[in-house]
Design a protein around this motif. Sequence first.
Motif, short mmCIF file in Angstrom:
data_model
loop_
_atom_site.label_atom_id
_atom_site.label_comp_id
_atom_site.label_asym_id
_atom_site.label_seq_id
_atom_site.Cartn_x
_atom_site.Cartn_y
_atom_site.Cartn_z
N LEU A 9 30.30 0.68 -36.74
CA LEU A 9 31.28 1.57 -37.34
C LEU A 9 30.61 2.76 -38.03
O LEU A 9 31.17 3.86 -38.09
CB LEU A 9 32.16 0.80 -38.33
N LYS A 10 29.40 2.53 -38.56
CA LYS A 10 28.68 3.62 -39.22
C LYS A 10 28.35 4.75 -38.25
O LYS A 10 28.17 5.89 -38.66
CB LYS A 10 27.40 3.08 -39.85
N ARG A 30 35.60 -5.55 -38.77
CA ARG A 30 35.49 -4.15 -38.33
C ARG A 30 34.81 -3.30 -39.40
O ARG A 30 33.96 -2.46 -39.10
CB ARG A 30 36.88 -3.61 -38.01
N GLN A 31 35.20 -3.51 -40.67
CA GLN A 31 34.63 -2.72 -41.76
C GLN A 31 33.13 -2.98 -41.93
O GLN A 31 32.38 -2.07 -42.28
CB GLN A 31 35.35 -3.04 -43.07
N GLN A 32 32.71 -4.21 -41.66
CA GLN A 32 31.32 -4.58 -41.88
C GLN A 32 30.44 -4.36 -40.65
O GLN A 32 29.21 -4.39 -40.76
CB GLN A 32 31.23 -6.06 -42.29
N ALA A 52 40.02 -7.23 -39.56
CA ALA A 52 39.87 -5.98 -40.31
C ALA A 52 38.56 -5.96 -41.09
O ALA A 52 37.84 -4.96 -41.12
CB ALA A 52 41.06 -5.79 -41.25
N LYS A 53 38.22 -7.08 -41.73
CA LYS A 53 36.98 -7.14 -42.51
C LYS A 53 35.76 -7.09 -41.59
O LYS A 53 34.74 -6.47 -41.94
CB LYS A 53 36.97 -8.41 -43.35
N THR A 64 31.96 -10.74 -41.51
CA THR A 64 32.87 -10.06 -42.44
C THR A 64 32.27 -9.76 -43.80
O THR A 64 32.80 -8.94 -44.54
CB THR A 64 34.13 -10.92 -42.66
#
Length: 416
Positions: A36-37, A30-32, A27-28, A215
Amino acid sequence: MKKLLFLFLVLSKLSFAQTVTLEQVQAKARQQYPLLKQKDLIRQTKDITIENLNKGFLPQLTVSGQATYQSEVTTVKIPLPGVSIDPLSKDQYKIVADINQMIYDGGMLKQQRSIQQLNADVEEQRVEVELYKLEERISQIYLSVLYIDEQLKQTQLIRDDLSTGMKKMEAQVANGVAFKSNLNLLKAELLKVDQRVIELTATKTGLLDVLSLFTGETYTASMVFTKPVINTANDQTILRPELNLFQKQQQLLGGQSNMIKAKNLPKTSFFFQGGYGRPGLNFLENKFATYYVTGIRFNWAFGGLYTSKKERELIGINQQIVAVQKDVFLLNTNTQLKQQQAEIDKINQLIAKDSEIVELRLKVKDAAKAQLENGVITANDYLREVNAEDQARQTLIVHQLQLIQAQINYQATKGK
Protein backbone atom coordinates in the motif's frame (compact mmCIF):
# COMPACT_ATOMS: atom_id res chain seq x y z
CA MET A 1 -26.12 -18.97 44.82
CA LYS A 2 -22.82 -20.35 43.56
CA LYS A 3 -24.50 -21.69 40.44
CA LEU A 4 -26.20 -18.36 39.82
CA LEU A 5 -22.90 -16.51 40.29
CA PHE A 6 -21.12 -18.87 37.90
CA LEU A 7 -23.88 -18.42 35.31
CA PHE A 8 -23.67 -14.65 35.69
CA LEU A 9 -19.91 -14.68 35.13
CA VAL A 10 -20.25 -16.86 32.04
CA LEU A 11 -22.95 -14.65 30.55
CA SER A 12 -20.94 -11.53 31.33
CA LYS A 13 -17.90 -12.97 29.60
CA LEU A 14 -19.94 -13.83 26.54
CA SER A 15 -21.66 -10.46 26.40
CA PHE A 16 -18.36 -8.57 26.59
CA ALA A 17 -16.43 -10.88 24.25
CA GLN A 18 -14.89 -8.93 21.41
CA THR A 19 -16.37 -9.75 18.03
CA VAL A 20 -14.38 -9.82 14.82
CA THR A 21 -15.75 -9.55 11.27
CA LEU A 22 -14.19 -10.48 7.95
CA GLU A 23 -14.51 -6.89 6.70
CA GLN A 24 -12.58 -5.58 9.73
CA VAL A 25 -9.74 -8.04 9.24
CA GLN A 26 -9.52 -7.32 5.50
CA ALA A 27 -9.47 -3.56 6.09
CA LYS A 28 -6.71 -3.79 8.70
CA ALA A 29 -4.68 -6.15 6.52
CA ARG A 30 -4.95 -3.69 3.65
CA GLN A 31 -3.77 -0.81 5.86
CA GLN A 32 -0.76 -2.78 7.08
CA TYR A 33 0.22 -4.38 3.78
CA PRO A 34 3.60 -2.97 2.66
CA LEU A 35 2.47 -2.74 -0.96
CA LEU A 36 0.00 0.00 0.00
CA LYS A 37 2.93 2.34 0.64
CA GLN A 38 3.81 2.05 -3.03
CA LYS A 39 0.68 4.03 -3.91
CA ASP A 40 1.96 7.01 -1.91
CA LEU A 41 5.35 6.73 -3.60
CA ILE A 42 3.67 6.67 -7.01
CA ARG A 43 1.71 9.83 -6.15
CA GLN A 44 4.81 11.58 -4.87
CA THR A 45 6.74 10.68 -8.03
CA LYS A 46 3.87 11.96 -10.20
CA ASP A 47 3.57 15.24 -8.25
CA ILE A 48 7.30 15.93 -8.43
CA THR A 49 7.45 15.16 -12.15
CA ILE A 50 4.45 17.38 -12.95
CA GLU A 51 5.90 20.15 -10.81
CA ASN A 52 9.11 20.00 -12.83
CA LEU A 53 7.15 19.96 -16.09
CA ASN A 54 5.23 23.08 -15.06
CA LYS A 55 8.52 24.93 -14.83
CA GLY A 56 8.94 24.45 -18.57
CA PHE A 57 6.99 27.70 -19.14
CA LEU A 58 9.20 29.67 -16.78
CA PRO A 59 11.84 31.89 -18.39
CA GLN A 60 14.93 29.85 -19.19
CA LEU A 61 18.21 31.65 -18.52
CA THR A 62 21.48 30.60 -20.13
CA VAL A 63 24.83 32.28 -19.56
CA SER A 64 27.79 31.55 -21.85
CA GLY A 65 31.11 33.10 -22.60
CA GLN A 66 34.18 32.61 -24.72
CA ALA A 67 37.62 34.02 -25.42
CA THR A 68 39.14 33.33 -28.85
CA TYR A 69 42.22 34.11 -30.88
CA GLN A 70 42.05 33.91 -34.63
CA SER A 71 44.75 33.98 -37.25
CA GLU A 72 43.08 36.60 -39.38
CA VAL A 73 40.39 39.23 -39.03
CA THR A 74 38.29 41.18 -41.48
CA THR A 75 39.94 44.35 -42.68
CA VAL A 76 38.75 47.16 -44.93
CA LYS A 77 41.52 47.86 -47.50
CA ILE A 78 39.51 50.27 -49.64
CA PRO A 79 40.91 53.74 -49.05
CA LEU A 80 38.26 56.24 -48.03
CA PRO A 81 39.09 59.94 -47.97
CA GLY A 82 39.15 61.25 -44.39
CA VAL A 83 38.14 57.87 -42.90
CA SER A 84 40.42 55.55 -40.95
CA ILE A 85 39.10 52.12 -39.97
CA ASP A 86 41.16 50.26 -37.40
CA PRO A 87 41.39 46.49 -37.95
CA LEU A 88 39.75 44.19 -35.35
CA SER A 89 41.88 42.52 -32.71
CA LYS A 90 42.71 38.90 -33.26
CA ASP A 91 41.85 38.17 -29.63
CA GLN A 92 38.12 38.51 -29.10
CA TYR A 93 35.92 38.13 -26.01
CA LYS A 94 32.25 37.90 -25.25
CA ILE A 95 29.88 36.89 -22.45
CA VAL A 96 26.20 36.41 -23.30
CA ALA A 97 23.04 35.92 -21.25
CA ASP A 98 20.10 34.32 -23.10
CA ILE A 99 16.55 34.45 -21.75
CA ASN A 100 13.99 32.27 -23.52
CA GLN A 101 10.27 32.40 -22.73
CA MET A 102 8.05 29.74 -24.28
CA ILE A 103 4.88 31.18 -25.79
CA TYR A 104 3.38 28.15 -27.52
CA ASP A 105 4.78 24.63 -27.40
CA GLY A 106 2.15 22.85 -29.49
CA GLY A 107 0.50 21.44 -26.36
CA MET A 108 3.57 19.41 -25.34
CA LEU A 109 3.50 20.47 -21.68
CA LYS A 110 -0.21 19.72 -21.37
CA GLN A 111 0.21 16.26 -22.87
CA GLN A 112 3.27 15.49 -20.74
CA ARG A 113 1.32 16.36 -17.59
CA SER A 114 -1.58 14.23 -18.78
CA ILE A 115 0.68 11.26 -19.49
CA GLN A 116 2.30 11.50 -16.06
CA GLN A 117 -1.14 11.48 -14.44
CA LEU A 118 -2.35 8.58 -16.58
CA ASN A 119 0.81 6.60 -15.95
CA ALA A 120 0.41 7.11 -12.19
CA ASP A 121 -3.23 5.97 -12.46
CA VAL A 122 -2.13 2.77 -14.21
CA GLU A 123 0.52 2.00 -11.59
CA GLU A 124 -1.88 2.69 -8.72
CA GLN A 125 -4.46 0.41 -10.29
CA ARG A 126 -1.86 -2.36 -10.55
CA VAL A 127 -1.41 -2.02 -6.80
CA GLU A 128 -5.19 -2.26 -6.35
CA VAL A 129 -5.21 -5.53 -8.28
CA GLU A 130 -2.58 -6.97 -5.93
CA LEU A 131 -4.44 -5.68 -2.86
CA TYR A 132 -7.59 -7.39 -4.13
CA LYS A 133 -5.71 -10.69 -4.13
CA LEU A 134 -4.76 -10.00 -0.51
CA GLU A 135 -8.46 -9.83 0.44
CA GLU A 136 -9.01 -13.29 -1.05
CA ARG A 137 -6.11 -14.68 0.99
CA ILE A 138 -7.39 -13.13 4.21
CA SER A 139 -10.88 -14.54 3.63
CA GLN A 140 -9.44 -18.06 3.30
CA ILE A 141 -7.60 -17.76 6.62
CA TYR A 142 -10.68 -16.25 8.28
CA LEU A 143 -12.90 -19.12 7.11
CA SER A 144 -10.35 -21.61 8.41
CA VAL A 145 -10.75 -20.02 11.85
CA LEU A 146 -14.54 -20.32 11.55
CA TYR A 147 -14.20 -23.99 10.58
CA ILE A 148 -12.09 -24.75 13.64
CA ASP A 149 -14.56 -22.91 15.88
CA GLU A 150 -17.35 -25.12 14.56
CA GLN A 151 -15.18 -28.18 15.10
CA LEU A 152 -14.57 -27.15 18.71
CA LYS A 153 -18.31 -26.71 19.27
CA GLN A 154 -18.88 -30.19 17.87
CA THR A 155 -16.27 -31.71 20.16
CA GLN A 156 -18.11 -30.22 23.12
CA LEU A 157 -21.31 -31.93 21.98
CA ILE A 158 -19.48 -35.26 21.73
CA ARG A 159 -17.98 -34.68 25.17
CA ASP A 160 -21.47 -34.10 26.60
CA ASP A 161 -22.77 -37.31 25.00
CA LEU A 162 -19.81 -39.33 26.26
CA SER A 163 -20.11 -37.85 29.75
CA THR A 164 -23.79 -38.79 29.87
CA GLY A 165 -23.02 -42.30 28.71
CA MET A 166 -20.19 -42.65 31.26
CA LYS A 167 -22.49 -41.67 34.12
CA LYS A 168 -25.03 -44.26 33.10
CA MET A 169 -22.33 -46.87 32.62
CA GLU A 170 -20.73 -46.10 36.01
CA ALA A 171 -24.07 -46.75 37.65
CA GLN A 172 -24.46 -50.04 35.82
CA VAL A 173 -20.92 -51.13 36.72
CA ALA A 174 -21.59 -50.25 40.35
CA ASN A 175 -24.75 -52.35 40.26
CA GLY A 176 -22.91 -55.20 38.57
CA VAL A 177 -25.03 -55.20 35.44
CA ALA A 178 -22.25 -54.05 33.08
CA PHE A 179 -18.58 -54.77 32.56
CA LYS A 180 -15.97 -52.19 33.49
CA SER A 181 -14.44 -52.61 30.04
CA ASN A 182 -17.46 -50.86 28.59
CA LEU A 183 -16.79 -47.91 30.91
CA ASN A 184 -13.12 -47.85 29.93
CA LEU A 185 -14.11 -47.80 26.28
CA LEU A 186 -16.05 -44.58 26.80
CA LYS A 187 -13.19 -43.08 28.83
CA ALA A 188 -10.72 -43.86 26.05
CA GLU A 189 -13.01 -42.22 23.53
CA LEU A 190 -13.24 -39.12 25.77
CA LEU A 191 -9.43 -38.92 25.83
CA LYS A 192 -9.43 -39.01 22.03
CA VAL A 193 -11.81 -36.06 22.08
CA ASP A 194 -9.35 -34.20 24.33
CA GLN A 195 -6.59 -34.89 21.81
CA ARG A 196 -8.77 -33.53 19.06
CA VAL A 197 -9.36 -30.35 21.07
CA ILE A 198 -5.59 -29.92 21.54
CA GLU A 199 -4.96 -30.28 17.80
CA LEU A 200 -7.75 -27.87 16.84
CA THR A 201 -6.66 -25.29 19.43
CA ALA A 202 -3.06 -25.38 18.22
CA THR A 203 -4.14 -24.98 14.60
CA LYS A 204 -6.38 -22.06 15.50
CA THR A 205 -3.55 -20.38 17.41
CA GLY A 206 -1.36 -20.63 14.31
CA LEU A 207 -4.08 -19.09 12.12
CA LEU A 208 -4.64 -16.26 14.59
CA ASP A 209 -0.90 -15.56 14.58
CA VAL A 210 -0.97 -15.31 10.79
CA LEU A 211 -3.88 -12.86 10.94
CA SER A 212 -2.02 -10.83 13.56
CA LEU A 213 1.01 -10.71 11.29
CA PHE A 214 -1.07 -9.43 8.38
CA THR A 215 -3.07 -6.86 10.37
CA GLY A 216 -0.78 -5.77 13.18
CA GLU A 217 -3.60 -6.59 15.63
CA THR A 218 -3.62 -9.19 18.38
CA TYR A 219 -6.26 -11.90 18.05
CA THR A 220 -6.97 -14.30 20.91
CA ALA A 221 -9.00 -17.47 21.21
CA SER A 222 -11.59 -15.64 23.34
CA MET A 223 -12.59 -13.40 20.44
CA VAL A 224 -15.76 -14.29 18.56
CA PHE A 225 -15.27 -14.55 14.81
CA THR A 226 -18.64 -13.90 13.19
CA LYS A 227 -19.79 -15.56 10.00
CA PRO A 228 -19.74 -13.11 7.08
CA VAL A 229 -23.07 -12.07 5.63
CA ILE A 230 -22.87 -12.64 1.89
CA ASN A 231 -24.94 -10.67 -0.60
CA THR A 232 -26.52 -13.42 -2.68
CA ALA A 233 -28.29 -11.11 -5.12
CA ASN A 234 -28.08 -12.55 -8.63
CA ASP A 235 -26.26 -9.57 -10.15
CA GLN A 236 -23.94 -10.49 -13.02
CA THR A 237 -22.21 -7.09 -13.18
CA ILE A 238 -18.43 -7.54 -12.98
CA LEU A 239 -16.63 -4.83 -11.00
CA ARG A 240 -13.13 -6.25 -10.77
CA PRO A 241 -10.16 -3.85 -10.40
CA GLU A 242 -8.61 -5.46 -13.48
CA LEU A 243 -11.30 -3.80 -15.61
CA ASN A 244 -10.27 -0.39 -14.30
CA LEU A 245 -6.67 -1.29 -15.11
CA PHE A 246 -7.58 -2.10 -18.73
CA GLN A 247 -9.47 1.18 -19.00
CA LYS A 248 -6.59 3.23 -17.62
CA GLN A 249 -4.13 1.47 -19.94
CA GLN A 250 -6.30 2.50 -22.90
CA GLN A 251 -6.38 6.07 -21.63
CA LEU A 252 -2.59 6.09 -21.29
CA LEU A 253 -2.19 4.89 -24.88
CA GLY A 254 -4.59 7.61 -26.01
CA GLY A 255 -2.45 10.18 -24.21
CA GLN A 256 0.65 8.89 -25.97
CA SER A 257 -1.12 9.33 -29.32
CA ASN A 258 -1.91 12.94 -28.44
CA MET A 259 1.74 13.45 -27.50
CA ILE A 260 2.83 12.41 -31.01
CA LYS A 261 0.55 15.07 -32.48
CA ALA A 262 1.78 17.78 -30.10
CA LYS A 263 5.43 16.88 -30.75
CA ASN A 264 5.05 17.65 -34.45
CA LEU A 265 3.33 21.04 -34.05
CA PRO A 266 5.26 24.32 -34.40
CA LYS A 267 6.79 26.00 -31.34
CA THR A 268 6.98 29.73 -30.63
CA SER A 269 9.03 31.51 -27.97
CA PHE A 270 10.21 34.96 -27.00
CA PHE A 271 13.93 35.50 -26.50
CA PHE A 272 16.22 38.20 -25.19
CA GLN A 273 20.00 38.05 -25.52
CA GLY A 274 22.27 40.51 -23.75
CA GLY A 275 26.05 40.48 -24.03
CA TYR A 276 29.33 42.20 -23.40
CA GLY A 277 32.48 41.72 -25.44
CA ARG A 278 34.89 42.85 -28.08
CA PRO A 279 33.72 43.47 -30.68
CA GLY A 280 30.06 44.24 -30.00
CA LEU A 281 27.38 44.21 -32.63
CA ASN A 282 29.19 46.96 -34.46
CA PHE A 283 32.10 45.15 -36.06
CA LEU A 284 33.65 48.39 -37.20
CA GLU A 285 34.46 49.40 -33.62
CA ASN A 286 37.35 47.48 -32.10
CA LYS A 287 36.44 48.00 -28.46
CA PHE A 288 34.45 46.39 -25.63
CA ALA A 289 30.74 47.16 -25.74
CA THR A 290 27.41 45.96 -24.36
CA TYR A 291 24.65 44.90 -26.68
CA TYR A 292 21.32 43.04 -26.81
CA VAL A 293 19.12 41.26 -29.31
CA THR A 294 15.46 40.42 -28.71
CA GLY A 295 12.60 38.97 -30.73
CA ILE A 296 10.38 35.94 -31.33
CA ARG A 297 11.57 32.52 -32.45
CA PHE A 298 9.52 30.16 -34.56
CA ASN A 299 10.52 26.52 -34.81
CA TRP A 300 8.85 23.68 -36.66
CA ALA A 301 10.75 20.41 -36.91
CA PHE A 302 9.48 18.14 -39.67
CA GLY A 303 11.65 15.13 -38.83
CA GLY A 304 8.97 13.63 -36.58
CA LEU A 305 6.48 13.56 -39.45
CA TYR A 306 8.44 10.73 -41.06
CA THR A 307 7.72 8.35 -38.16
CA SER A 308 4.48 9.72 -36.65
CA LYS A 309 2.23 7.52 -38.79
CA LYS A 310 4.00 4.32 -37.74
CA GLU A 311 4.11 5.45 -34.13
CA ARG A 312 0.33 5.91 -34.14
CA GLU A 313 -0.05 2.48 -35.77
CA LEU A 314 1.99 0.93 -32.94
CA ILE A 315 -0.21 2.65 -30.37
CA GLY A 316 -3.30 1.36 -32.18
CA ILE A 317 -1.91 -2.19 -32.06
CA ASN A 318 -1.21 -1.86 -28.34
CA GLN A 319 -4.78 -0.64 -27.81
CA GLN A 320 -6.06 -3.72 -29.63
CA ILE A 321 -3.85 -5.92 -27.43
CA VAL A 322 -5.34 -4.37 -24.30
CA ALA A 323 -8.85 -4.85 -25.72
CA VAL A 324 -8.13 -8.53 -26.41
CA GLN A 325 -6.76 -8.97 -22.88
CA LYS A 326 -9.96 -7.43 -21.51
CA ASP A 327 -12.14 -9.76 -23.61
CA VAL A 328 -10.16 -12.81 -22.45
CA PHE A 329 -10.44 -11.67 -18.84
CA LEU A 330 -14.22 -11.20 -19.11
CA LEU A 331 -14.63 -14.61 -20.79
CA ASN A 332 -12.62 -16.38 -18.08
CA THR A 333 -14.41 -14.47 -15.33
CA ASN A 334 -17.88 -15.27 -16.66
CA THR A 335 -16.86 -18.92 -17.00
CA GLN A 336 -15.73 -18.96 -13.37
CA LEU A 337 -18.99 -17.34 -12.27
CA LYS A 338 -21.03 -20.04 -14.02
CA GLN A 339 -18.98 -22.80 -12.39
CA GLN A 340 -19.13 -21.17 -8.96
CA GLN A 341 -22.89 -20.65 -9.19
CA ALA A 342 -23.31 -24.33 -10.02
CA GLU A 343 -21.13 -25.19 -7.02
CA ILE A 344 -23.28 -22.98 -4.76
CA ASP A 345 -26.47 -24.68 -5.97
CA LYS A 346 -24.94 -28.11 -5.37
CA ILE A 347 -23.81 -27.28 -1.83
CA ASN A 348 -27.25 -25.87 -0.96
CA GLN A 349 -28.81 -29.18 -1.95
CA LEU A 350 -26.21 -31.12 0.06
CA ILE A 351 -26.88 -28.98 3.15
CA ALA A 352 -30.60 -29.72 2.91
CA LYS A 353 -29.85 -33.46 2.88
CA ASP A 354 -27.26 -33.06 5.66
CA SER A 355 -29.87 -31.47 7.92
CA GLU A 356 -32.22 -34.40 7.40
CA ILE A 357 -29.41 -36.90 8.08
CA VAL A 358 -28.38 -35.10 11.29
CA GLU A 359 -31.97 -35.08 12.51
CA LEU A 360 -32.29 -38.84 11.90
CA ARG A 361 -28.91 -39.61 13.47
CA LEU A 362 -29.88 -37.57 16.54
CA LYS A 363 -33.02 -39.68 17.00
CA VAL A 364 -31.01 -42.88 16.60
CA LYS A 365 -28.43 -41.70 19.15
CA ASP A 366 -31.13 -40.72 21.68
CA ALA A 367 -32.69 -44.15 21.28
CA ALA A 368 -29.29 -45.76 21.79
CA LYS A 369 -28.78 -43.68 24.93
CA ALA A 370 -32.01 -45.06 26.39
CA GLN A 371 -31.05 -48.59 25.36
CA LEU A 372 -27.65 -48.17 27.03
CA GLU A 373 -29.31 -47.05 30.24
CA ASN A 374 -31.55 -50.12 30.19
CA GLY A 375 -28.64 -52.42 29.36
CA VAL A 376 -30.05 -53.44 26.00
CA ILE A 377 -26.88 -52.44 24.06
CA THR A 378 -23.21 -52.24 24.95
CA ALA A 379 -21.05 -49.13 25.23
CA ASN A 380 -19.50 -49.99 21.88
CA ASP A 381 -22.93 -49.92 20.24
CA TYR A 382 -23.71 -46.56 21.85
CA LEU A 383 -20.33 -45.19 20.83
CA ARG A 384 -20.97 -46.20 17.25
CA GLU A 385 -24.15 -44.14 17.12
CA VAL A 386 -22.45 -41.16 18.80
CA ASN A 387 -19.72 -41.26 16.18
CA ALA A 388 -22.26 -41.62 13.39
CA GLU A 389 -24.07 -38.48 14.55
CA ASP A 390 -20.74 -36.70 14.91
CA GLN A 391 -19.79 -37.62 11.35
CA ALA A 392 -23.13 -36.35 10.07
CA ARG A 393 -22.66 -33.05 11.90
CA GLN A 394 -19.08 -32.78 10.66
CA THR A 395 -20.30 -33.21 7.10
CA LEU A 396 -22.93 -30.51 7.66
CA ILE A 397 -20.32 -28.14 9.12
CA VAL A 398 -18.00 -28.73 6.17
CA HIS A 399 -20.76 -28.08 3.65
CA GLN A 400 -21.96 -24.95 5.49
CA LEU A 401 -18.48 -23.44 5.44
CA GLN A 402 -17.96 -24.61 1.87
CA LEU A 403 -21.11 -22.67 0.99
CA ILE A 404 -19.75 -19.51 2.63
CA GLN A 405 -16.43 -20.00 0.86
CA ALA A 406 -18.18 -20.57 -2.47
CA GLN A 407 -20.30 -17.44 -1.98
CA ILE A 408 -17.22 -15.39 -1.06
CA ASN A 409 -15.39 -16.76 -4.10
CA TYR A 410 -18.34 -15.83 -6.27
CA GLN A 411 -18.40 -12.28 -4.94
CA ALA A 412 -14.61 -12.01 -5.25
CA THR A 413 -14.71 -13.23 -8.85
CA LYS A 414 -17.48 -10.78 -9.66
CA GLY A 415 -15.87 -7.93 -7.71
CA LYS A 416 -17.38 -5.94 -4.87
